[in-house]
Design a protein around this motif. Sequence first.
Motif, PDB file in Angstrom:
ATOM      1  N   THR A 156      30.104  35.864  34.606  1.00  0.00           N
ATOM      2  CA  THR A 156      30.531  34.530  35.045  1.00  0.00           C
ATOM      3  C   THR A 156      32.022  34.506  35.374  1.00  0.00           C
ATOM      4  N   LEU A 157      32.712  35.569  35.006  1.00  0.00           N
ATOM      5  CA  LEU A 157      34.121  35.710  35.391  1.00  0.00           C
ATOM      6  C   LEU A 157      34.327  37.148  35.882  1.00  0.00           C
ATOM      7  N   VAL A 158      34.689  37.278  37.155  1.00  0.00           N
ATOM      8  CA  VAL A 158      34.890  38.607  37.741  1.00  0.00           C
ATOM      9  C   VAL A 158      36.362  38.736  38.118  1.00  0.00           C
ATOM     10  N   LEU A 159      37.014  39.734  37.528  1.00  0.00           N
ATOM     11  CA  LEU A 159      38.442  39.936  37.762  1.00  0.00           C
ATOM     12  C   LEU A 159      38.612  41.145  38.675  1.00  0.00           C
ATOM     13  N   LEU A 160      39.186  40.940  39.840  1.00  0.00           N
ATOM     14  CA  LEU A 160      39.262  42.007  40.852  1.00  0.00           C
ATOM     15  C   LEU A 160      40.718  42.280  41.200  1.00  0.00           C
ATOM     16  N   SER A 214      29.484  35.508  48.712  1.00  0.00           N
ATOM     17  CA  SER A 214      28.125  35.189  48.262  1.00  0.00           C
ATOM     18  C   SER A 214      28.089  34.827  46.770  1.00  0.00           C
ATOM     19  N   TRP A 215      29.138  35.183  46.058  1.00  0.00           N
ATOM     20  CA  TRP A 215      29.188  34.871  44.627  1.00  0.00           C
ATOM     21  C   TRP A 215      29.820  33.501  44.356  1.00  0.00           C
ATOM     22  N   LYS A 216      30.264  32.864  45.417  1.00  0.00           N
ATOM     23  CA  LYS A 216      30.906  31.558  45.252  1.00  0.00           C
ATOM     24  C   LYS A 216      29.908  30.587  44.607  1.00  0.00           C
ATOM     25  N   GLY A 217      30.319  29.945  43.555  1.00  0.00           N
ATOM     26  CA  GLY A 217      29.452  29.011  42.848  1.00  0.00           C
ATOM     27  C   GLY A 217      28.658  29.649  41.733  1.00  0.00           C
ATOM     28  N   ARG A 218      28.390  30.973  41.846  1.00  0.00           N
ATOM     29  CA  ARG A 218      27.641  31.675  40.789  1.00  0.00           C
ATOM     30  C   ARG A 218      28.576  32.156  39.691  1.00  0.00           C
ATOM     31  N   SER A 256      43.156  39.563  42.896  1.00  0.00           N
ATOM     32  CA  SER A 256      44.573  39.858  43.091  1.00  0.00           C
ATOM     33  C   SER A 256      44.687  40.724  44.336  1.00  0.00           C
ATOM     34  N   SER A 257      45.510  40.310  45.274  1.00  0.00           N
ATOM     35  CA  SER A 257      45.626  41.090  46.512  1.00  0.00           C
ATOM     36  C   SER A 257      46.951  40.800  47.207  1.00  0.00           C
ATOM     37  N   HIS A 258      47.396  41.827  47.960  1.00  0.00           N
ATOM     38  CA  HIS A 258      48.576  41.621  48.803  1.00  0.00           C
ATOM     39  C   HIS A 258      48.167  41.278  50.231  1.00  0.00           C
ATOM     40  N   VAL A 259      46.863  41.397  50.515  1.00  0.00           N
ATOM     41  CA  VAL A 259      46.391  41.086  51.872  1.00  0.00           C
ATOM     42  C   VAL A 259      46.096  39.590  51.908  1.00  0.00           C
ATOM     43  N   LEU A 260      47.130  38.831  52.277  1.00  0.00           N
ATOM     44  CA  LEU A 260      47.034  37.375  52.157  1.00  0.00           C
ATOM     45  C   LEU A 260      46.035  36.766  53.138  1.00  0.00           C
ATOM     46  N   SER A 261      45.861  37.420  54.282  1.00  0.00           N
ATOM     47  CA  SER A 261      44.900  36.884  55.253  1.00  0.00           C
ATOM     48  C   SER A 261      43.478  36.926  54.666  1.00  0.00           C
ATOM     49  N   GLU A 262      43.189  37.977  53.875  1.00  0.00           N
ATOM     50  CA  GLU A 262      41.872  38.087  53.224  1.00  0.00           C
ATOM     51  C   GLU A 262      41.687  36.930  52.245  1.00  0.00           C
ATOM     52  N   LEU A 263      42.705  36.705  51.446  1.00  0.00           N
ATOM     53  CA  LEU A 263      42.620  35.646  50.426  1.00  0.00           C
ATOM     54  C   LEU A 263      42.480  34.279  51.094  1.00  0.00           C
ATOM     55  N   GLU A 264      43.195  34.114  52.196  1.00  0.00           N
ATOM     56  CA  GLU A 264      43.149  32.832  52.893  1.00  0.00           C
ATOM     57  C   GLU A 264      41.730  32.524  53.369  1.00  0.00           C
ATOM     58  N   ARG A 265      41.025  33.593  53.820  1.00  0.00           N
ATOM     59  CA  ARG A 265      39.666  33.398  54.308  1.00  0.00           C
ATOM     60  C   ARG A 265      38.687  33.144  53.169  1.00  0.00           C
ATOM     61  N   LEU A 266      38.969  33.758  52.007  1.00  0.00           N
ATOM     62  CA  LEU A 266      37.985  33.753  50.919  1.00  0.00           C
ATOM     63  C   LEU A 266      38.171  32.627  49.904  1.00  0.00           C
ATOM     64  N   CYS A 267      39.420  32.385  49.551  1.00  0.00           N
ATOM     65  CA  CYS A 267      39.678  31.648  48.304  1.00  0.00           C
ATOM     66  C   CYS A 267      39.758  30.136  48.508  1.00  0.00           C
ATOM     67  N   ASP A 268      39.486  29.435  47.424  1.00  0.00           N
ATOM     68  CA  ASP A 268      39.661  27.983  47.443  1.00  0.00           C
ATOM     69  C   ASP A 268      40.683  27.541  46.391  1.00  0.00           C
ATOM     70  N   PHE A 269      41.181  28.499  45.627  1.00  0.00           N
ATOM     71  CA  PHE A 269      42.173  28.170  44.600  1.00  0.00           C
ATOM     72  C   PHE A 269      43.237  29.270  44.631  1.00  0.00           C
ATOM     73  N   LEU A 270      44.443  28.895  44.253  1.00  0.00           N
ATOM     74  CA  LEU A 270      45.545  29.848  44.381  1.00  0.00           C
ATOM     75  C   LEU A 270      46.455  29.805  43.150  1.00  0.00           C
ATOM     76  N   VAL A 271      46.786  30.995  42.661  1.00  0.00           N
ATOM     77  CA  VAL A 271      47.820  31.089  41.621  1.00  0.00           C
ATOM     78  C   VAL A 271      48.869  32.064  42.150  1.00  0.00           C
ATOM     79  N   ILE A 272      50.113  31.614  42.191  1.00  0.00           N
ATOM     80  CA  ILE A 272      51.198  32.502  42.634  1.00  0.00           C
ATOM     81  C   ILE A 272      52.076  32.817  41.428  1.00  0.00           C
ATOM     82  N   ILE A 273      52.239  34.109  41.189  1.00  0.00           N
ATOM     83  CA  ILE A 273      53.076  34.553  40.064  1.00  0.00           C
ATOM     84  C   ILE A 273      54.302  35.253  40.625  1.00  0.00           C
ATOM     85  N   GLU A 274      55.438  34.890  40.120  1.00  0.00           N
ATOM     86  CA  GLU A 274      56.680  35.603  40.451  1.00  0.00           C
ATOM     87  C   GLU A 274      57.490  35.796  39.189  1.00  0.00           C
ATOM     88  N   ASN A 275      57.984  36.994  38.997  1.00  0.00           N
ATOM     89  CA  ASN A 275      58.794  37.305  37.811  1.00  0.00           C
ATOM     90  C   ASN A 275      58.082  36.948  36.514  1.00  0.00           C
TER      91      ASN A 275
END
Lengths: 300, 315
Positions: free
Chosen positions: B154-158, B179-183, B189-208
């Motif tokens: 129920t929690l997948v950390l990638l 396909s796992w959305k909702g399940r 975690s990724s540096h490819v922001l365009s991928e995240l933009e297409r996939l994600c609906d929530f965002l956490v930005i960490i700096e320092n």
Amino acid sequence: MSRFFFQLTVLSRFEIADSIRSRRAAAVFALYLAAALLGINAFATALQRLELQLAELLQTGPLQPGALADSLWKSARFRQMIVALVGDRQTALSLLEIPPIALLYGFLAFFYTPFFALLSSTPRVSTEVYSGSCRFLLFRTSRSAWILSKFIGQSALVFLALALSAAAAWTLARFRLAGMNPTSAAWGIALMTGKAWLFSLPFVALGLAISQWVRSPNTAQAAGFLAWIGSGALAWFAKRYAGEGPRIAWEAVALAVPQGFQLDLWRMELAPFLHAAFWLTVLSSAYLAAGYARFARSDL
Amino acid sequence: MKSALVFDQVTKSYGSRRALDSLSFAIPAGSLCGLIGSNGAGKTTALSLAAGLLSPDHGQLDVLENGPFDPDRHAGKVSLLPQDSQLPPEATVWELLRLYALLQNVPQHKVDATVRHAIQTVHLDDRLHSPIRTLSHGMRRRVMIAQAFLGNPTLVLLDEPLNGLDPREAASTRELFASWKGRATLVISSHVLSELERLCDFLVIIENGRTLHQGPLSDWLGRGALLLYALDGTPFDLESLQSEAPDIAMTLSADRRLLKCRYNATRLDAAALNRLILQRLLQAGVGIHAVQPGDTLESSYLAAVPSNTPNPVSS
């Protein structure tokens, strides 16, 4: 609890299979085989040379290879001589109950098994921490189950290697020493294999303890080698210097190293064997726990 | 709203180097969360803490509303694709995934079918019985992805899941994540922001080691409150345009190729804004290449995070 044992079973099976698959296991098997075969072969060659010289001296016909050693073992005068040499009647008579070829195999196995057990077990945890492969497991299972499975797996690997070397030693002896009683030799070698395996358990635990403390596999291996030398040296000092007064501390040292119980394992009576088995189990648990005390809290 | 993963003032140091500095965020259950930040910002440390591979120095973690991670308490519910980790080289793909499935609480009678399905998902059917050491880097990565979705987590950390994948596999993996959305809750975690933009609906930005931002991705990008116009660079009178719509904050790039219009979505909708802006721009003879609702994740991230951000935090 049932989940713990289920995971322990699954992990142990994988550990054994993974150990056998690895090139390291092949190397360990080869070392066990080589040590047993070279030792038995050297013994058989020396014995045959002796028997040949004796036959020439007595001007009898050629002796059947191995017959001399078997006859000597049964001779009352020889037994008296061994009792006098060993200095302890019970230990000496225990040794004489073991067929000579099994005695030699036992001596070799007690010598090389600790080294090989440490050699194979010291990198098992540190390698997986170093490569990160344990990170695929340790969110699925407890660290204690994982470490215990390593101990079970490595102990099984040592047993397999010992059994293989025992079978090879017996086959070689059967081939080279036709005069040897094969049944009693097989029984004696099997007995020594079991005892050598029991003796190896604290070394496996010590290797895994080192592996839990040291993150680099190479450093762990070097530390394992030092532990083998160090434990042997401590046992030697403990035997030599134990005595009255403050020197009684050396007896405590003898209890802390597996070699301190080696003599008990040579005895054929049940009581010393049980004493050794109990203390070797305690030592194995203590070594494992000492390693786990760090690993349970370490960052992976 | 239920939270799948909560960090509350979590601090973690490696020796004198502080990787996380009172990090706090809450990821809603069922979301597809992007975790972004500079190198050394603390993303991998955060994921490792969530999976119990590291222990925090201070602060509280709550995984699936059941306290900090514990392999018994969270048995089979959490999975992880760690970064910079190697699979055991001698085991075959089949043996390894069977082991992981058994430990992931997949019922024994379903293990073979589960593993077969996982291998099909990452297109490694023909390498089922190959030892890991014989696989290419990309194939190993696919095995790692397959193991993360075994059973019913129920929690997948990638952690950097698309690293090393070829474009076709990357696209297929994106589909798998979607396909796992909702399940399940996916934290990527990724540096490819365009991928995240297409996939994600929530965002956490960490700096320092600290949280710079957390919230729905659409809020961060200004979707529903920002329109971007890609122009051909023809000069026009921005002040005049601005005076016609004083409620809209307009900014024009120095090369006159990008016009940003930030508006109040409760008072104006995008269609009304477009009617006005497009009409005026066309009247001024400006060529319009594209109209885009909201900012891109990359440009908004780069605008929000100064390039000289010191990393990592040292205590």
